[in-house]
Design an enzyme around this catalytic site. Structure first.
Site, PDB file in Angstrom:
ATOM      1  N   SER A  50       0.829  -1.209   0.000  1.00  0.00           N
ATOM      2  CA  SER A  50       0.000   0.000   0.000  1.00  0.00           C
ATOM      3  C   SER A  50       0.860   1.255   0.000  1.00  0.00           C
ATOM      4  CB  SER A  50      -0.917   0.014   1.219  1.00  0.00           C
ATOM      5  OG  SER A  50      -1.572   1.268   1.272  1.00  0.00           O
ATOM      6  N   HIS A 102      -1.278  -1.181  -4.195  1.00  0.00           N
ATOM      7  CA  HIS A 102      -2.533  -0.749  -3.566  1.00  0.00           C
ATOM      8  C   HIS A 102      -2.526   0.771  -3.391  1.00  0.00           C
ATOM      9  CE1 HIS A 102      -6.123  -1.790  -1.185  1.00  0.00           C
ATOM     10  NE2 HIS A 102      -5.746  -0.878  -0.303  1.00  0.00           N
ATOM     11  N   ASP A 118      -4.750   3.823  -1.884  1.00  0.00           N
ATOM     12  CA  ASP A 118      -5.861   4.129  -0.974  1.00  0.00           C
ATOM     13  C   ASP A 118      -6.379   5.546  -1.189  1.00  0.00           C
ATOM     14  OD1 ASP A 118      -6.196   1.775   0.763  1.00  0.00           O
ATOM     15  OD2 ASP A 118      -4.129   2.192   1.378  1.00  0.00           O
ATOM     16  N   MET A 152      -8.895   8.347  -0.165  1.00  0.00           N
ATOM     17  CA  MET A 152      -9.755   8.735   0.969  1.00  0.00           C
ATOM     18  C   MET A 152     -10.220  10.168   0.761  1.00  0.00           C
ATOM     19  SD  MET A 152      -7.623   7.199   4.170  1.00  0.00           S
ATOM     20  CE  MET A 152      -6.727   5.652   4.065  1.00  0.00           C
ATOM     21  N   HIS A 198      -8.367   1.396  -4.044  1.00  0.00           N
ATOM     22  CA  HIS A 198      -9.317   1.156  -2.949  1.00  0.00           C
ATOM     23  C   HIS A 198      -9.980   2.487  -2.639  1.00  0.00           C
ATOM     24  CE1 HIS A 198      -9.748  -0.040   1.607  1.00  0.00           C
ATOM     25  NE2 HIS A 198     -10.913   0.084   1.009  1.00  0.00           N
ATOM     26  N   MET A 255     -12.122   4.694  -0.743  1.00  0.00           N
ATOM     27  CA  MET A 255     -12.833   4.942   0.521  1.00  0.00           C
ATOM     28  C   MET A 255     -13.472   6.309   0.411  1.00  0.00           C
ATOM     29  SD  MET A 255      -9.899   3.326   2.954  1.00  0.00           S
ATOM     30  CE  MET A 255      -8.676   3.469   1.662  1.00  0.00           C
ATOM     31  N   MET A 288     -11.991  -5.848   4.906  1.00  0.00           N
ATOM     32  CA  MET A 288     -11.160  -4.951   5.731  1.00  0.00           C
ATOM     33  C   MET A 288     -10.882  -5.617   7.071  1.00  0.00           C
ATOM     34  SD  MET A 288     -10.484  -2.163   4.031  1.00  0.00           S
ATOM     35  CE  MET A 288      -9.639  -1.387   5.399  1.00  0.00           C
ATOM     36  N   ASP A 339      -7.090  -6.476   3.954  1.00  0.00           N
ATOM     37  CA  ASP A 339      -6.427  -5.164   3.996  1.00  0.00           C
ATOM     38  C   ASP A 339      -6.490  -4.610   5.411  1.00  0.00           C
ATOM     39  OD1 ASP A 339      -5.417  -2.643   3.499  1.00  0.00           O
ATOM     40  OD2 ASP A 339      -7.147  -1.954   2.330  1.00  0.00           O
TER      41      ASP A 339
HETATM   42  C1  DX5 Z   1      -6.507   1.538   5.562  1.00  0.00           C
HETATM   43  C2  DX5 Z   1      -6.042   1.207   4.169  1.00  0.00           C
HETATM   44  C3  DX5 Z   1      -4.974   0.208   4.087  1.00  0.00           C
HETATM   45  C4  DX5 Z   1      -3.665   0.611   4.724  1.00  0.00           C
HETATM   46  C5  DX5 Z   1      -3.036  -0.628   5.277  1.00  0.00           C
HETATM   47  O1  DX5 Z   1      -7.686   2.265   5.489  1.00  0.00           O
HETATM   48  O2  DX5 Z   1      -7.128   0.730   3.410  1.00  0.00           O
HETATM   49  O3  DX5 Z   1      -4.743  -0.176   2.736  1.00  0.00           O
HETATM   50  O4  DX5 Z   1      -2.761   1.177   3.812  1.00  0.00           O
HETATM   51  O5  DX5 Z   1      -1.902  -0.272   5.999  1.00  0.00           O
HETATM   52  P1  DX5 Z   1      -1.223  -1.302   7.000  1.00  0.00           P
HETATM   53  O6  DX5 Z   1      -0.777  -2.480   6.179  1.00  0.00           O
HETATM   54  O7  DX5 Z   1      -0.090  -0.530   7.567  1.00  0.00           O
HETATM   55  O8  DX5 Z   1      -2.261  -1.693   8.016  1.00  0.00           O
HETATM   56 ZN    ZN Z   2      -6.678  -0.096   1.433  1.00  0.00          ZN
END
Ligand code: DX5
Ligand code: ZN
Length: 223
Positions: free
Chosen positions: A10, A33, A35, A37, A66, A68, A137, A175
């Site tokens: 990620s 990955h 993320d 947000m 991903h 969010m 998740m 994840d």
């Molecule tokens: C959290 C993200 C994850 C995050 C995971 O909301 O969706 O993808 O990057 O990070 P680690 O592996 O450090 O938990």
């Molecule tokens: Zn993620």
């Protein structure tokens, strides 16, 4: 056919001032990955479509986006059009997840559906027939570096049973909090795609961390 574990580092745990170099440091990964947000669906803000398109253009591996975010129907197809390998939306955010899956697939990417730790699988079994990836998740979405929630593992097991029985055809991705201490539990429960942020980018050698996680997952996956 035996399943091979896939590792998706990620970028959330990478150096945001060096995204191109950080993507090249994980060239042995299966997916990268990404993320997204929006500070509404989750209480954090990261990056969006223009940054994703720039990273996808230089990344050695396909991006696993991903989202969010609220209103995924509006934004998800754009990530597929920009060349993502997989685009995942949240079940809790989409009014009509199947319609979004159709748009993502039509734009050339795999379509994923993500469930927060407290969202049961059972309400989405029909919907999931139109998806290629189920993202379970294993932390509350919003931040990297959180602790793995083992209570979510029964959901991973149930998803694997449904896939093995032929009711669903999709990747089962986990994840959040995936590292050397937790990846074997997730693999044994039936996951086949493993997102790891801090465990990969926090390592001195991200390539070696990916190989070690992949070997652990392969050893723990049910035959
Ligand atoms: C959290 C993200 C994850 C995050 C995971 O909301 O969706 O993808 O990057 O990070 P680690 O592996 O450090 O938990
Ligand atoms: Zn993620």
């Amino acid at each position: 056919m035996p399943r091979e574990p896939m590792i998706a580092p990620s970028l959330l745990s990478a150096d945001f001032a060096r995204l191109a170099e950080e993507s090249r440091r994980v060239s042995d990964a299966d997916w990268l990955h990404f993320d997204v947000m929006d500070a509404h669906f989750v209480p954090n803000l990261t990056f969006g479509l223009p940054v994703m398109a720039a990273v996808q253009a230089v990344s050695p591996v396909p991006l696993d986006c991903h989202l969010m975010i609220e209103n995924p129907e509006r934004w998800a197809p754009g990530y597929a059009e920009a060349g993502a390998g997989n685009v995942t939306i949240h079940a809790e955010a989409a009014a009509d997840p199947r319609a979004v899956a159709r748009d993502i697939r039509a734009a050339g990417a795999l379509a994923g559906l993500a469930l927060k730790p407290g969202t049961p699988l059972e309400g989405f079994l029909d919907v999931l027939r139109d998806f290629d990836t189920l993202l379970v998740m294993t932390v509350e979405p919003g931040f990297g570096g959180q602790e793995f929630i083992a209570d979510v593992l029964p959901k991973v097991r149930r998803a694997r049973e449904l896939v093995d029985a032929g009711h669903l055809t999709l990747f089962v991705e986990v994840d959040g909090g995936i590292n050397a201490d937790t990846i074997e539990q997730a693999a044994a429960a039936g996951a086949d795609v493993f997102v790891a942020g801090s465990a990969v980018y926090g390592a001195d050698d991200p390539g070696k961390a990916i190989e070690a996680l992949r070997a652990q997952a392969a050893g723990a996956m049910p035959a």
